[in-house]
Design an enzyme around this catalytic site. Sequence first.
Site, PDB file in Angstrom:
ATOM      1  N   HIS A   1     -48.885  65.264  39.528  1.00 51.57           N
ATOM      2  CA  HIS A   1     -48.236  64.997  38.242  1.00 51.57           C
ATOM      3  C   HIS A   1     -48.376  63.525  37.885  1.00 51.57           C
ATOM      4  O   HIS A   1     -48.788  62.719  38.702  1.00 51.57           O
ATOM      5  CB  HIS A   1     -46.754  65.378  38.306  1.00 51.57           C
TER       6      HIS A   1
ATOM      7  N   PHE B   1     -39.475  70.404  40.072  1.00 45.81           N
ATOM      8  CA  PHE B   1     -40.835  70.661  40.574  1.00 45.81           C
ATOM      9  C   PHE B   1     -40.856  71.542  41.812  1.00 45.81           C
ATOM     10  O   PHE B   1     -41.728  72.374  41.974  1.00 45.81           O
ATOM     11  CB  PHE B   1     -41.533  69.342  40.916  1.00 45.81           C
TER      12      PHE B   1
ATOM     13  N   HIS C   1     -44.574  69.517  27.772  1.00 49.04           N
ATOM     14  CA  HIS C   1     -44.529  70.200  29.073  1.00 49.04           C
ATOM     15  C   HIS C   1     -43.248  69.945  29.862  1.00 49.04           C
ATOM     16  O   HIS C   1     -42.555  70.877  30.272  1.00 49.04           O
ATOM     17  CB  HIS C   1     -45.772  69.825  29.898  1.00 49.04           C
TER      18      HIS C   1
ATOM     19  N   HIS D   1     -53.436  72.280  37.499  1.00 49.07           N
ATOM     20  CA  HIS D   1     -52.717  73.481  37.072  1.00 49.07           C
ATOM     21  C   HIS D   1     -53.669  74.562  36.578  1.00 49.07           C
ATOM     22  O   HIS D   1     -53.357  75.747  36.664  1.00 49.07           O
ATOM     23  CB  HIS D   1     -51.648  73.122  36.037  1.00 49.07           C
TER      24      HIS D   1
ATOM     25  N   HIS E   1     -47.778  77.331  31.890  1.00 47.73           N
ATOM     26  CA  HIS E   1     -49.032  76.650  32.203  1.00 47.73           C
ATOM     27  C   HIS E   1     -50.253  77.331  31.608  1.00 47.73           C
ATOM     28  O   HIS E   1     -51.282  76.689  31.389  1.00 47.73           O
ATOM     29  CB  HIS E   1     -49.145  76.388  33.702  1.00 47.73           C
TER      30      HIS E   1
HETATM   31 CU1  C2O Z   1     -46.729  71.088  38.056  1.00 49.39          CU
HETATM   32 CU2  C2O Z   1     -45.295  72.429  34.836  1.00 49.39          CU
HETATM   33  O1  C2O Z   1     -45.687  71.432  36.396  1.00 49.39           O
END
Ligand code: C2O
Length: 594
Positions: free
Chosen positions: A190, A354, A333, A199, A367
Amino acid sequence: MASISSSPLSLMSFNVSSNFNRKHQPSKNRKPKHHKIACTSNDTNQNSPKEQEQKSSPRRNVLIGLGGLYGATTLTNNNSLAFGAPVPIPDLTKCVIPPDKSPVSINCCPPFSADIIDFKLPTFEKLRVRPAAQLVDDDYFAKYNKALELMRALPDDDPRSFTQQANIHCAYCVDGYVQLGYPNIKLSVHNCWLFLAFHRWYIYFYERILGSLINDPTFAIPFWNFDAPDGMQIPSIFTNPNSSLYDLRRDSRHQPPRIIDLNYNRYIEDDPTSEKYDPNYPPSAEQQIKDNLTLMHRQMITNSKTCLLFHGSPYRAGQLPDPGPGALESSPHNNVHIWSGDAKQTNREDMGNFYSSGRDPLFYALHGNVDRLWSIWKTLGGKRKDPTDDDWLESSFLFYDENKNLVKVKVKDGLDGKKLGYDYQKVDIPWINSKPKPASRRVQSKGKLLTPRKFVDKFPIVLDSVVSTIVKRPKKSRSSKEKEDEEEILVIDGIEFDSNIEVKFDVIVNDEDDKVIGVGNTEFAGTFVNLLHGHNHENNTKKKKNIVTCMRLGLTDLLEDLKADDDDSILVTFIPRYGGDGVKISGIKIEFAN
Ligand code: C2O
């Protein structure tokens, strides 16, 4: 819209002393590089600030008091990481198992395997089309429900199990891993340019495993279309308590038909006695949708005109994590995570943290959309292209695939979803024209936004109140060609806080005291959001662990729309939304980058 006067009567500058010391450790793997490094400056001030009486005075008085503004700092960027290498895979032998007494005691390390195979592009007959979650039919729901049921039924130590899928996020995001070859350097995906790429791979394998469990290689996960009005609620397929797509730990206030707030200021509705509480919240559905679309426009278009503004700051082998998030990561996000998580849980589980967010099936739909927005961004033109830096392209991750093989993937193999066998259902992109508007008329103040404020001309600052400062523009009155060539970027450097707190602050440019700036206004330059990481497994206590990061915001369109192109300086205002007293900012400046 008034803009800041440009008569250079007095000399003013900022003591931008960055305490950045984020150089990486020595390694033989390094090769010399000459990159322009985002957000890792080690700036020093060249001019001592002139005394100014400006505490709590309205902006207009400040401007008069200063006799116009003339920022004379010439900020240099002399802490370039002169060496670099791609981020290596995590060292699985050093995955940290948190001790029992850590605040959140879980072991998120995957089953160990020493057999690592290299990823090969899949062969397939037709593309899997990921549908918008609000548009799927009953058959689709039944299929996903079945697949997830099977995944949940796998034993916990099966790398394909839902538990292990959720743990992937925990291990990669909560300091479970160190970089292979760098035993002291945590690996985190991140707050850096690996965010989108990591992701993408994560949900790719999740989808492949689900497909293989129901023997349907065409199975594609849905995306949460929160950027379009008809997708701005939690999609109904996730809200049936009897289905495997359900998760109990969500904010009960945010169930359908509640419209998501993509700029969620979490305490705004928590406690009527708190000063952050707003009795007028939430706004009407119509207003909320409008605000969301404007925020999408800002983040996808005006704040994402260069590759690194969108992807985030470079993060290389041996470098400390958190060099700085890209526009989409920070918002919407992070806000979607916080809005979705259960405010009643100690650590805002599941989505709001997280370590736990992968436990909510909604995560993979969030995601899906983030991934889709990445593909859309690349079609928006201009300089909106992926990084070409080898350190990004060659960075790698480990995932277990549908056959329980441990696979090493590289960022460069995942640049085109179609090559990985999937695409997205085409739906409208309604935010393309949702430009923010200058706050051109007085709006009724809700009484607690912009005043009182503190004016500062020295950094570091602590964000314990609304703070304004003046930032000199190294170039002004640029031609359209110059503007196309280089984006003017506001860099907020050395943002430091304890990773155990949630943080959000908004950044406003050239506001006027008598106007309330909302997310729909041009002056709202962006917002910084930190999600809880969950637990600290360094030892048995909730030890402080500081994150030092940076934020970059596009200014070119904003200043043009505010008719401030010819000004020498801008007025930047930080509005802490939560966690502000724990946030230190070490410097602010304007940079130009392509
Ligand atoms: Cu790794 Cu939506 O986060």
